[in-house]
Motif scaffolding. Structure first.
Motif, short mmCIF file in Angstrom:
data_model
loop_
_atom_site.label_atom_id
_atom_site.label_comp_id
_atom_site.label_asym_id
_atom_site.label_seq_id
_atom_site.Cartn_x
_atom_site.Cartn_y
_atom_site.Cartn_z
N THR A 186 0.83 -1.20 0.00
CA THR A 186 0.00 0.00 0.00
C THR A 186 0.87 1.26 0.00
O THR A 186 1.80 1.38 0.79
CB THR A 186 -0.91 0.01 1.25
N GLY A 187 0.57 2.17 -0.91
CA GLY A 187 1.27 3.45 -0.99
C GLY A 187 2.51 3.45 -1.86
O GLY A 187 3.07 4.51 -2.14
N TYR A 188 2.96 2.28 -2.28
CA TYR A 188 4.22 2.20 -3.03
C TYR A 188 4.15 2.95 -4.35
O TYR A 188 5.16 3.52 -4.81
CB TYR A 188 4.60 0.75 -3.27
N LEU A 189 2.99 2.99 -4.96
CA LEU A 189 2.85 3.62 -6.28
C LEU A 189 2.28 5.04 -6.21
O LEU A 189 1.92 5.62 -7.24
CB LEU A 189 1.96 2.76 -7.18
N ASP A 190 2.22 5.62 -5.02
CA ASP A 190 1.62 6.95 -4.86
C ASP A 190 2.33 8.01 -5.71
O ASP A 190 1.70 8.98 -6.15
CB ASP A 190 1.62 7.38 -3.39
N ASP A 191 3.63 7.88 -5.92
CA ASP A 191 4.39 8.87 -6.67
C ASP A 191 4.73 8.37 -8.07
O ASP A 191 5.56 8.96 -8.77
CB ASP A 191 5.66 9.28 -5.94
N THR A 199 -2.74 0.90 -10.93
CA THR A 199 -3.88 1.08 -10.03
C THR A 199 -3.28 1.50 -8.69
O THR A 199 -2.08 1.76 -8.59
CB THR A 199 -4.70 -0.21 -9.88
N SER A 200 -4.10 1.53 -7.64
CA SER A 200 -3.58 1.97 -6.34
C SER A 200 -2.55 0.99 -5.78
O SER A 200 -1.64 1.40 -5.05
CB SER A 200 -4.73 2.14 -5.34
N ASN A 201 -2.66 -0.29 -6.11
CA ASN A 201 -1.72 -1.26 -5.54
C ASN A 201 -1.21 -2.29 -6.54
O ASN A 201 -0.69 -3.34 -6.14
CB ASN A 201 -2.34 -1.97 -4.33
N LYS A 219 12.11 1.45 -7.71
CA LYS A 219 11.73 2.50 -8.66
C LYS A 219 12.99 3.23 -9.12
O LYS A 219 14.00 3.24 -8.42
CB LYS A 219 10.74 3.47 -8.01
#
Length: 205
Positions: A30-35, A55-57, A84
């Motif tokens: 969770t949150g890994y792809l926020d940026d 997607t979000s996750n 990343k």
């Protein structure tokens, strides 16, 4: 560019044939792809790939037959090391990594180091002989995307044997802790060593 410092362990959740390659969906914490944005480069098991859907996750990617032929661990469901792409203002905690796998090695020994109070493990890999000129004592090597230090090298007729000590933190926070004797691993040699070798070769000619 990358550093070889794993930032998350994800899971390849699904695989579909696509052309001569594959289409993968990878689940992340969770949150890994926020940026992250579509088109970003993400290294998976040390191989640089392009995120084609987000997607979000989860993120999706296409892998060509060429990439599949040159790597291992990207054609099956299971855990994968993720990193990343490096920003210009990021810390370089490992070493300069391109995310281009140079060869596939084989684990020949993986066990705790006797009488080591820190609980480190010895990882011994048979690397392709062609990589031998780029591997040196206390130099860097990438194993399944993880930046590690070479503690010993030994050349034989067909392979280069590489010894690496791995601390418990690395085992707990990457997929390296799941390795077994006989497993194949993605290897990338040090970027600077590669260019130095090329310059020396050009001078000889």
């Amino acid at each position: 560019m990358f550093t070889g410092i794993i930032t998350a362990v994800g899971q390849i959740k699904s695989i579909q044939a696509k052309g001569d390659g594959l289409y993968l969906v990878v689940e992340v914490p969770t949150g890994y792809l926020d940026d992250a944005v579509m088109g970003d480069s993400i290294a998976i098991q040390g191989a640089c790939m392009t995120a084609t859907e987000l997607t979000s996750n989860t993120f999706a990617l296409d892998i060509s037959r060429e990439s599949l032929n040159k790597t291992v661990g990207l054609d099956r469901v299971g855990p994968v090391n993720l990193e990343k792409a490096l920003r210009l203002n990021d810390r370089l905690g490992g070493h300069l990594v391109s995310g281009h796998v140079d060869g596939v090695g084989k684990v020949t020994h993986f066990a705790t180091v006797a009488q080591d109070p820190y609980g480190s493990w010895l990882l011994r890999i048979e690397a392709p002989k062609a990589l031998a000129p780029f591997l040196a004592y206390k130099g860097s090597i990438v194993v399944n995307g993880v930046s590690l230090t070479v503690n010993k090298t030994e050349d034989s007729k067909h392979v280069c044997i590489v010894d690496i000590n791995i601390i418990p933190h690395t085992l707990e926070n990457t997929t390296l802790g799941k390795l077994n004797q006989g497993d194949a691993v993605n290897l990338e040699v040090d970027l600077i060593a590669r260019y130095v070798a090329r310059m020396m070769e050009a001078q000889v000619k």
